[in-house]
Structure formats: C-alpha cells, structure tokens
Design a protein around this motif. Structure first.
Motif, PDB file in Angstrom:
ATOM      1  N   THR A 138       0.849  -1.195   0.000  1.00  0.00           N
ATOM      2  CA  THR A 138       0.000   0.000   0.000  1.00  0.00           C
ATOM      3  C   THR A 138       0.884   1.245   0.000  1.00  0.00           C
ATOM      4  N   GLN A 139       0.550   2.202  -0.843  1.00  0.00           N
ATOM      5  CA  GLN A 139       1.362   3.414  -0.912  1.00  0.00           C
ATOM      6  C   GLN A 139       1.431   4.075   0.462  1.00  0.00           C
ATOM      7  N   ASP A 140       2.644   4.408   0.878  1.00  0.00           N
ATOM      8  CA  ASP A 140       2.860   5.019   2.195  1.00  0.00           C
ATOM      9  C   ASP A 140       4.070   5.941   2.066  1.00  0.00           C
ATOM     10  N   LEU A 141       3.793   7.235   1.856  1.00  0.00           N
ATOM     11  CA  LEU A 141       4.869   8.192   1.606  1.00  0.00           C
ATOM     12  C   LEU A 141       5.751   8.395   2.830  1.00  0.00           C
ATOM     13  N   GLN A 142       5.176   8.277   4.021  1.00  0.00           N
ATOM     14  CA  GLN A 142       5.990   8.398   5.231  1.00  0.00           C
ATOM     15  C   GLN A 142       6.968   7.239   5.345  1.00  0.00           C
ATOM     16  N   GLU A 143       6.488   6.048   5.045  1.00  0.00           N
ATOM     17  CA  GLU A 143       7.357   4.865   5.082  1.00  0.00           C
ATOM     18  C   GLU A 143       8.439   4.974   4.010  1.00  0.00           C
ATOM     19  N   ALA A 145       9.753   7.760   2.788  1.00  0.00           N
ATOM     20  CA  ALA A 145      10.739   8.740   3.244  1.00  0.00           C
ATOM     21  C   ALA A 145      11.643   8.154   4.321  1.00  0.00           C
ATOM     22  N   CYS A 146      11.070   7.313   5.163  1.00  0.00           N
ATOM     23  CA  CYS A 146      11.844   6.667   6.223  1.00  0.00           C
ATOM     24  C   CYS A 146      12.937   5.781   5.633  1.00  0.00           C
ATOM     25  N   TRP A 147      12.577   4.995   4.615  1.00  0.00           N
ATOM     26  CA  TRP A 147      13.564   4.129   3.962  1.00  0.00           C
ATOM     27  C   TRP A 147      14.590   4.943   3.181  1.00  0.00           C
ATOM     28  N   TYR A 148      14.138   6.009   2.524  1.00  0.00           N
ATOM     29  CA  TYR A 148      15.087   6.871   1.821  1.00  0.00           C
ATOM     30  C   TYR A 148      16.120   7.440   2.792  1.00  0.00           C
ATOM     31  N   ARG A 149      15.634   7.854   3.980  1.00  0.00           N
ATOM     32  CA  ARG A 149      16.548   8.426   4.964  1.00  0.00           C
ATOM     33  C   ARG A 149      17.592   7.393   5.413  1.00  0.00           C
ATOM     34  N   LYS A 150      17.127   6.163   5.684  1.00  0.00           N
ATOM     35  CA  LYS A 150      18.056   5.115   6.098  1.00  0.00           C
ATOM     36  C   LYS A 150      19.132   4.895   5.034  1.00  0.00           C
ATOM     37  N   ALA A 151      18.704   4.815   3.779  1.00  0.00           N
ATOM     38  CA  ALA A 151      19.646   4.586   2.686  1.00  0.00           C
ATOM     39  C   ALA A 151      20.569   5.781   2.496  1.00  0.00           C
ATOM     40  N   LEU A 163      15.183  11.642  -1.085  1.00  0.00           N
ATOM     41  CA  LEU A 163      14.801  12.291   0.164  1.00  0.00           C
ATOM     42  C   LEU A 163      14.672  13.799  -0.042  1.00  0.00           C
ATOM     43  N   ALA A 164      15.558  14.359  -0.844  1.00  0.00           N
ATOM     44  CA  ALA A 164      15.468  15.785  -1.166  1.00  0.00           C
ATOM     45  C   ALA A 164      14.155  16.107  -1.856  1.00  0.00           C
ATOM     46  N   VAL A 165      13.732  15.247  -2.794  1.00  0.00           N
ATOM     47  CA  VAL A 165      12.459  15.435  -3.489  1.00  0.00           C
ATOM     48  C   VAL A 165      11.298  15.373  -2.495  1.00  0.00           C
ATOM     49  N   CYS A 166      11.389  14.466  -1.530  1.00  0.00           N
ATOM     50  CA  CYS A 166      10.347  14.372  -0.498  1.00  0.00           C
ATOM     51  C   CYS A 166      10.200  15.700   0.240  1.00  0.00           C
ATOM     52  N   TYR A 167      11.324  16.287   0.646  1.00  0.00           N
ATOM     53  CA  TYR A 167      11.279  17.560   1.359  1.00  0.00           C
ATOM     54  C   TYR A 167      10.838  18.702   0.441  1.00  0.00           C
ATOM     55  N   GLY A 172       5.540  12.776   2.560  1.00  0.00           N
ATOM     56  CA  GLY A 172       5.969  11.890   3.633  1.00  0.00           C
ATOM     57  C   GLY A 172       6.714  12.591   4.750  1.00  0.00           C
ATOM     58  N   VAL A 173       7.063  13.844   4.505  1.00  0.00           N
ATOM     59  CA  VAL A 173       7.746  14.691   5.493  1.00  0.00           C
ATOM     60  C   VAL A 173       7.204  16.107   5.316  1.00  0.00           C
ATOM     61  N   PRO A 174       7.338  16.973   6.315  1.00  0.00           N
ATOM     62  CA  PRO A 174       6.912  18.361   6.125  1.00  0.00           C
ATOM     63  C   PRO A 174       7.729  19.034   5.017  1.00  0.00           C
ATOM     64  N   LYS A 175       7.085  19.837   4.192  1.00  0.00           N
ATOM     65  CA  LYS A 175       7.784  20.552   3.128  1.00  0.00           C
ATOM     66  C   LYS A 175       8.838  21.459   3.761  1.00  0.00           C
ATOM     67  N   ASP A 176      10.070  21.352   3.273  1.00  0.00           N
ATOM     68  CA  ASP A 176      11.181  22.103   3.862  1.00  0.00           C
ATOM     69  C   ASP A 176      12.247  22.322   2.790  1.00  0.00           C
TER      70      ASP A 176
END
Length: 338
Positions: A138-143, A145-151, A163-167, A172-176
């Motif tokens: 199931t699509q889960d943008l928070q999950e 982003a979590c895996w992107y951060r680990k990698a 991860l930069a694109v996520c921000y 999956g993360v607050p826009k920053d």
C-alpha cells in the motif's frame, strides 16, 4: 594477462571498447568479456548478456543473452543463500526487470526487503521506491521517506536525491526547502548529475538558500558536463532568451535533444526551419518536431497543430487533434485556439 586475472581481462575489454591505447574493436572487447565471464566473473556474465541483447561485438541473440543472464542469476542465488546482502539486492533487480526470470514485483520486493534488513543501502532505497509508488505494498509516503533516509544516511546518493524530493514536495515529510537543498547538495557531492541540476535551480530560484545566479549557473553547467539533459536545456534557453544568441544556443539544444530531452525538440525544429544558429535543413526540422510530437511534448504538439492554417488563420481539421492533445497537456495557447 595472468591466468585468471579477471580485473585485467575487464580492463582490456574496456580498452578495446573505447579505443584507449589500442584500435577500437568491439569484437575483441567481446572476446575479453567472454574470457572473464568464463573465468567466473559475474560482472562479465552480465555484460555478455547485455552484449548479446544489444548486438555489441557479437550477433544480436535474445536467447543467448538470456543464457548469460541466467548464469549470473544463478551465481547471485548461491551467494544470497549464503547471506550475501549485495547478492540479495541483485536478485531483487532481476525480478524487478524480468531479466533471466519472469518479472515478479512481489519477489523483487521480498529480496529488496531482505537485503535492506541486512543493511544494504541500494536495497533500502528500492524498498522506499516501492512504498512511494504503491507497488505490491500500500502506498505510504511516510514509510518511503523513512527508507530513503536510512539509505541516504548509509551513503546511497539515489536515496539522498529521493529524500530531497520528499522535502521539496512535502511528500511523507513536512515541506522544507532548506532540508531539500541540504540533501540535493549531498547527492551532488556524490556526483549525481540530477542533483547538481537541482542545486543549481535552488540557487537560481532562492529555494532553501539565498539566491545566487553565479553559483546557480556554475552548478547547472557542471550538471550538463556530467550529461544531465535538463541542465543542457536550461543553458540553451538562457542563451536564447536572455542573451539572444542562437549561435551558442543551438548546440546546447542539440545536446539536450540527443541526450533524450524532448523539450528541446520544438526549439530545434525552429533552428533548422529558419536557420537559427545552424544551416536550414527542413528534413531535420521535421524529424525533430516529429520526435517531440511522438514523445508527448506539449510545445511540439502545439507547433505541429498550428503549422498549417488557412487564410483566416484557422487550423486544418487533421491537426485539431494535436491542439487538443497539447491543451490536455496544459499548453495555454492551444487552449486559446480551441
């Protein structure tokens, strides 16, 4: 070459492939690749598969390509069963791409997840992409982003970019913007051309960092030198619109187009049609525009749609469909014509 020295064999393959220090010879390159593969080098096993798939130095033969890929797959299967996380990741790649085995996203995800659990950075990024796209899981943008951060924290440059694109987009993360810029910089420092381009755009637009046109231009040129087609297009557009220099703009449009950026198709069409920065060549103009149209580029479809009008400026019926397609792709002028 010493008996069994596969690194030397692979180096000879590269030399004959590129013509570095020897006469370029794809046939001899393939021979050295085969020698290394038969000596058990898994990279060369895969290269032989690629050579037969593309006909590089050997006759094109999809069955033979599959045989070589299968040998590599079997090698990775053995290593994965022994707990090798890198081999687990490669099995995920094989199942994801359908090389040597039937494409199976569920099995691909399973191997990626297993490798990620063993700390394999590339696999962590791949798991993140599955969650981002909602493939198998199931699509889960928070999950994701979590895996992107680990990698990313494990040093994977693709994950740093993701991860930069996520921000940047708040997925999956607050826009920053500042955090996005930070991760784009990390990926760019790891020589990711797309990240270099994004760093340049951040400087030009003042996103996450103080606006600096000079630094922006430097990063975009660096990205272009590393083969980024978006950067090539940006340089061309700057030369055309800001400097009004089509002689300098044309080669950059050409580079961007040849690198696969179809947004360069319509500008190239104009260059060849009207002799802007290059000799007129109506045939090449047509080829470029057709390529843009076929790729779904809105500007190309619009130009194609209005290329033949009657004395009242009305578009002929056969071209209306392309204006509709351009409008559906968001082209404002096409909407006006309709």
């Amino acid at each position: 070459v010493k008996s069994g020295d596969v690194l030397a064999m692979r180096q000879l393959e590269r030399c004959f492939e590129s013509g570095s220090g020897v006469t370029k010879d794809e046939g001899k390159a393939a021979e050295w690749c085969r020698t290394a593969a038969e000596a058990g080098d898994v990279t060369s096993l895969e290269r032989m598969g690629e050579r037969y798939a593309k006909g590089q130095g050997v006759p094109q033969d999809t069955n033979e390509a599959a045989n070589w890929y299968r040998k590599a797959f079997n090698h990775y299967q053995t290593k994965a069963d022994q707990g090798d996380s890198g081999a687990m990741y490669k099995l995920g790649e094989y199942y994801a791409n359908g090389a040597a085995v039937t494409q199976d996203s569920a099995k691909a995800f399973g191997w990626y997840l297993k490798a990620a659990g063993e700390g394999q950075p590339k696999a962590m990024n791949s798991v993140g992409m599955f969650y981002c796209e909602g493939v198998v899981v199931t699509q889960d943008l928070q999950e994701a982003a979590c895996w992107y951060r680990k990698a990313a924290e494990a040093g994977n440059s693709d994950a740093m970019f993701n991860l930069a694109v996520c921000y940047a987009n708040g997925e999956g993360v607050p826009k920053d913007d500042a955090e996005a810029f930070k991760w784009y910089c990390k990926a760019a420092d790891a020589l990711d051309p797309a990240a270099m381009y994004e760093v340049g755009m951040c400087y030009l637009q003042g996103k996450g960092i103080e606006r600096d046109g000079s630094k922006g231009g430097q990063w975009i040129r660096k990205a272009a030198s590393f083969g980024n087609a978006d950067a090539m297009l940006s340089i061309a557009e700057c030369l055309e619109h800001a400097r009004k220099d089509m002689t300098e703009a044309f080669p950059w449009y050409r580079k961007a187009f040849d690198a696969g950026n179809m947004k360069a198709a319509e500008p190239l069409y104009r260059c060849y049609k009207y002799g802007l920065g290059v000799e007129k060549d109506l045939e090449e103009a047509g080829r470029c525009l057709t390529a843009g149209v076929n790729s779904g580029d809105a500007e190309s479809m619009f130009t194609y749609g209005v290329s033949e009008r009657n004395e009242n400026g009305e578009v002929s019926a056969p071209k209306i469909e392309w204006l509709i397609k351009a409008a559906n792709a968001g082209h404002s002028e096409a909407m006006f014509y309709l």
